[in-house]
Motif scaffolding. Structure first.
Motif, PDB file in Angstrom:
ATOM      1  N   PHE A 149       1.073  -1.050  -0.084  1.00 50.29           N
ATOM      2  CA  PHE A 149      -0.039  -0.069   0.055  1.00 50.29           C
ATOM      3  C   PHE A 149       0.930   1.327   0.129  1.00 50.29           C
ATOM      4  N   SER A 160       3.474   8.797 -11.121  1.00 50.53           N
ATOM      5  CA  SER A 160       2.313   8.998 -11.923  1.00 50.53           C
ATOM      6  C   SER A 160       2.108  10.270 -12.032  1.00 50.53           C
TER       7      SER A 160
ATOM      8  N   PHE B 205      -0.793 -11.022  -2.620  1.00 48.18           N
ATOM      9  CA  PHE B 205      -0.459 -10.086  -3.423  1.00 48.18           C
ATOM     10  C   PHE B 205       0.693 -10.712  -4.117  1.00 48.18           C
ATOM     11  N   GLY B 218      -5.547  -8.477  -1.522  1.00 44.12           N
ATOM     12  CA  GLY B 218      -4.137  -8.512  -1.893  1.00 44.12           C
ATOM     13  C   GLY B 218      -3.873  -8.848  -3.438  1.00 44.12           C
ATOM     14  N   VAL B 221      -5.019  -5.967  -5.641  1.00 39.45           N
ATOM     15  CA  VAL B 221      -4.000  -4.871  -6.012  1.00 39.45           C
ATOM     16  C   VAL B 221      -2.850  -5.463  -6.930  1.00 39.45           C
ATOM     17  N   ALA B 225      -2.453  -3.646 -10.745  1.00 37.13           N
ATOM     18  CA  ALA B 225      -1.558  -2.523 -10.278  1.00 37.13           C
ATOM     19  C   ALA B 225      -0.871  -1.937 -11.656  1.00 37.13           C
ATOM     20  N   ILE B 228      -1.897   1.897 -11.901  1.00 34.92           N
ATOM     21  CA  ILE B 228      -1.286   3.005 -10.893  1.00 34.92           C
ATOM     22  C   ILE B 228      -0.496   3.916 -12.106  1.00 34.92           C
ATOM     23  N   THR B 229       0.292   3.234 -12.615  1.00 35.45           N
ATOM     24  CA  THR B 229       1.204   3.928 -13.652  1.00 35.45           C
ATOM     25  C   THR B 229       0.629   4.880 -14.526  1.00 35.45           C
ATOM     26  N   TYR B 230      -0.737   4.679 -14.917  1.00 35.26           N
ATOM     27  CA  TYR B 230      -1.482   5.670 -15.527  1.00 35.26           C
ATOM     28  C   TYR B 230      -2.325   6.716 -14.763  1.00 35.26           C
ATOM     29  N   GLY B 231      -1.980   6.717 -13.491  1.00 39.35           N
ATOM     30  CA  GLY B 231      -2.518   7.843 -12.582  1.00 39.35           C
ATOM     31  C   GLY B 231      -3.822   7.360 -12.020  1.00 39.35           C
ATOM     32  N   ILE B 233      -6.439   5.479  -9.327  1.00 45.43           N
ATOM     33  CA  ILE B 233      -6.321   5.189  -7.953  1.00 45.43           C
ATOM     34  C   ILE B 233      -7.053   4.051  -7.598  1.00 45.43           C
ATOM     35  N   LEU B 236      -5.589   1.137  -5.823  1.00 48.78           N
ATOM     36  CA  LEU B 236      -5.170   1.535  -4.371  1.00 48.78           C
ATOM     37  C   LEU B 236      -6.092   1.172  -3.236  1.00 48.78           C
ATOM     38  N   ALA B 239      -6.032  -1.948  -1.246  1.00 46.07           N
ATOM     39  CA  ALA B 239      -5.019  -1.833  -0.405  1.00 46.07           C
ATOM     40  C   ALA B 239      -5.247  -0.897   0.688  1.00 46.07           C
ATOM     41  N   ALA B 240      -6.129   0.259   0.371  1.00 44.35           N
ATOM     42  CA  ALA B 240      -6.736   1.044   1.551  1.00 44.35           C
ATOM     43  C   ALA B 240      -7.446   0.173   2.314  1.00 44.35           C
TER      44      ALA B 240
END
Lengths: 318, 261
Positions: A149, A160, B205, B218, B221, B225, B228-231, B233, B236, B239-240
């Motif tokens: 996390f 990003s 995970f 897990g 995520v 995953a 995430i590299t494309y912005g 959320i 997440l 995981a949150a």
């Protein structure tokens, strides 16, 4: 002086004994648990002859005790055997990965230890202020959230959204130190967040305990400055617990690196271990387990010895 | 009870309710492919869809149900084994105590996650293998605590009195030791549960825990995953969700120890 040498020697001997016992456990769990490696490699439909042949290649037809002795004497000489997946020597597979993981751990330690100690001391001085409470609560939070996390939140923010740092830490031996550090910064910050909280809280507690001691009050009454009381009178006596918690957290890094390396695709030992577990490459997993455990035991041993060395009462027994 | 702790209790209760009622609350089933892959948030798919086109909100609810259920079962097994053996060692003493304590010393010299990975490479990933392995690893830690706590109680006069009265070992453990060790053991259970929850999601995970197509926080995520590299959320969120529960449990235990510890 003689007692120190004796103490260190006893601890070392105990450490070696523990490591031997660990190696027996690692070896024996493969023996004790159900599942035949030979069948695993060949699949369920393998002919009995093929299974027998591969068992012979792996030495599985030899009884367990001689096989353990052969394995452990190889390990001591740096020969870990061959990988099941690609037949290459395990020492060759581990080579650069071991130093990559060591680099990540050292980098993390270089950031986290000074940071956590400074914050811990500051929090002890300004305790029960809002800043203290907020930092303390966030410390509790940081130790109880999953590493992935923290890692992905950092990737989201710094890679990003801001585009400052790479999301993937693909380092190679040809890179300069600066390039390596840039690529490794995000995983190192993630691990720093994980280990600093605990170190910081323990430092704070150790200093607060000392500030209530008589000799600290005496130093204040003598008219010494606050700064001098903390740095010269309190801190040296807090060294023992602080060193202990620093070492224990560095030992914790051993576990932390596994998940973080996978998130950042960092070519380290943790990644190798996870890949080998997925591929059921038991000899490689055994070796990784042994290396991680040895590091863990050694760091704990070091914590023990350093704690003794920084405590004059233990150094000069009457 | 401070406001923060109260908030944590509300969070925990909400989590448990969602986990229990997942089949009723979730708009889609956990395996249902209901749209294209990686759909953005809209009216039908409130949190979009995952890499295979499954509704993320539904999978979050089922994921919570699966992860929470498995973590609870594992924590209970670990706790029963760890406390049972720990108390027995402390009260019984003798060779049993020696053998168990030395074995636990050695097992604890191997980091938990690393040992679990070793055992999983031998058994192969499956739900029961994971439950047994995590329970074994955590039981060693619980054993240490339970033994320490009961050793203190076992030297008390009332235990001595019970012994002289001629009570048997099971009676002493059940009626003298355990009732007096409730507070530290309850706190330990809370902490262990959150460790186990993290452990299960970490293994999943890594792709070595609960296997697809079952929803697990897990592995959700891990599956998404790349977003995430494309912005985005969205990855997440699971995981949150994990973090929300573990942080709440930790804060609650912290308060409980201050109050009753």
């Amino acid at each position: 002086m003689q007692s120190i040498v004796k103490m260190i020697a006893t601890r070392l001997a105990l450490g070696v004994l523990v490591l031997l016992a660990v190696s027996v456990i690692i070896f024996a769990s493969v023996e004790a648990l159900p599942g035949d490696i030979a069948v695993e490699i060949l699949g369920q439909n393998a002919t009995p002859e093929a299974v027998a042949a591969i068992r012979r290649d792996l030495g599985l037809d030899i009884p367990a005790i001689p096989r353990y002795l052969a394995w452990i004497s190889g390990v001591v000489q740096g020969d870990f055997g061959n990988s099941l997946a690609n037949q290459r020597p395990i020492s060759e597979l581990m080579g650069t990965r071991l130093s990559n993981t060591a680099f990540l751990a050292a980098f993390t330690a270089a950031i986290s230890v000074p940071l956590a100690l400074t914050l811990g001391i500051l929090l002890a001085l300004f305790r029960d202020t809002t800043g203290d409470r907020v930092t303390n609560a966030s410390g509790l939070a940081a130790v109880s959230v999953p590493e992935f996390f923290l890692a992905y939140v950092l990737v989201y923010l710094f890679s990003s959204k801001l585009g400052w740092l790479p999301a993937i830490s693909n380092i190679n031996p040809d890179m300069t130190l600066l390039e390596r550090m840039e690529r490794t910064l995000l995983p190192a910050i993630t691990l720093t967040l994980v280990v600093s909280a605990h170190m910081m809280r323990m430092t704070r507690t150790a200093i607060i305990d000392l500030l209530e001691a008589m000799y600290v009050e005496q130093a204040y009454l003598k008219g010494l400055s606050r700064r001098r009381v903390i740095l010269v009178h309190a801190l040296p006596n807090a060294l023992t617990p602080i060193i202990n918690v620093v070492m224990l957290n560095l030992a914790y890094l051993v576990v932390g690196v596994v998940v973080v390396e996978v998130v950042f695709v960092y070519p380290g030992l943790g990644q190798l271990m996870v890949d080998s577990v997925a591929a059921r490459d038991v000899p490689v997993v055994q070796t990784c387990c042994l290396v991680f455990s040895a590091t863990f035991v050694l760091l704990n041993l070091l914590a023990d010895v350093l704690a003794q060395l920084t405590n004059p009462r233990l150094l000069h027994p009457r | 009870m401070p406001l923060l702790t109260l908030a944590c209790v509300i969070i925990i209760v909400t989590y448990v309710c969602v986990a229990l009622l997942a089949p009723v609350l979730a708009p889609f089933g956990q395996f249902d492919v209901s749209a294209g892959a990686y759909q953005p948030w809209d009216k039908t798919h409130k949190l979009g869809t995952d890499n295979l086109g499954r509704d993320i909100l539904s999978r979050l609810m089922y994921g919570l149900r699966n992860s929470l259920g498995i973590a609870l079962v594992t924590a209970i097994i670990a706790f029963l084994v760890g406390v049972g053996l720990g108390v027995m060692s402390a009260v019984g003493g003798g060779w049993l105590d020696q053998v168990l304590s030395r074995l636990v010393d050695v097992l604890m010299a191997i980091p938990g996650l690393i040992f679990a990975l070793l055992l999983l490479s031998i058994t192969g990933p499956s739900i029961w293998a994971m439950i047994t392995i995590i329970a074994l690893v955590e039981a060693t830690r619980i054993y240490r605590l339970a033994r320490g706590v009961s050793l203190n109680i076992a030297t008390a006069d009332f235990v001595e009195a019970a012994r002289i009265r001629g009570e048997g070992l099971p009676w002493i453990i059940a009626r003298e030791i355990v009732p007096n060790a409730t507070a530290p053991l309850l706190a330990e259970f809370g902490l262990r549960f959150s460790y186990v929850f993290l452990f299960v999601s970490a293994l999943s995970f890594l792709g070595l825990g609960i296997q697809p197509p079952f929803a697990e926080l897990g592995s959700m995520v891990r599956d998404n995953a790349v977003l995430i590299t494309y912005g985005e959320i969205t990855p997440l969120l699971p995981a949150a969700t994990i973090a929300g529960l573990t942080v709440s449990v930790n804060i609650l235990v912290d308060w409980y120890l201050k109050e009753f510890g």
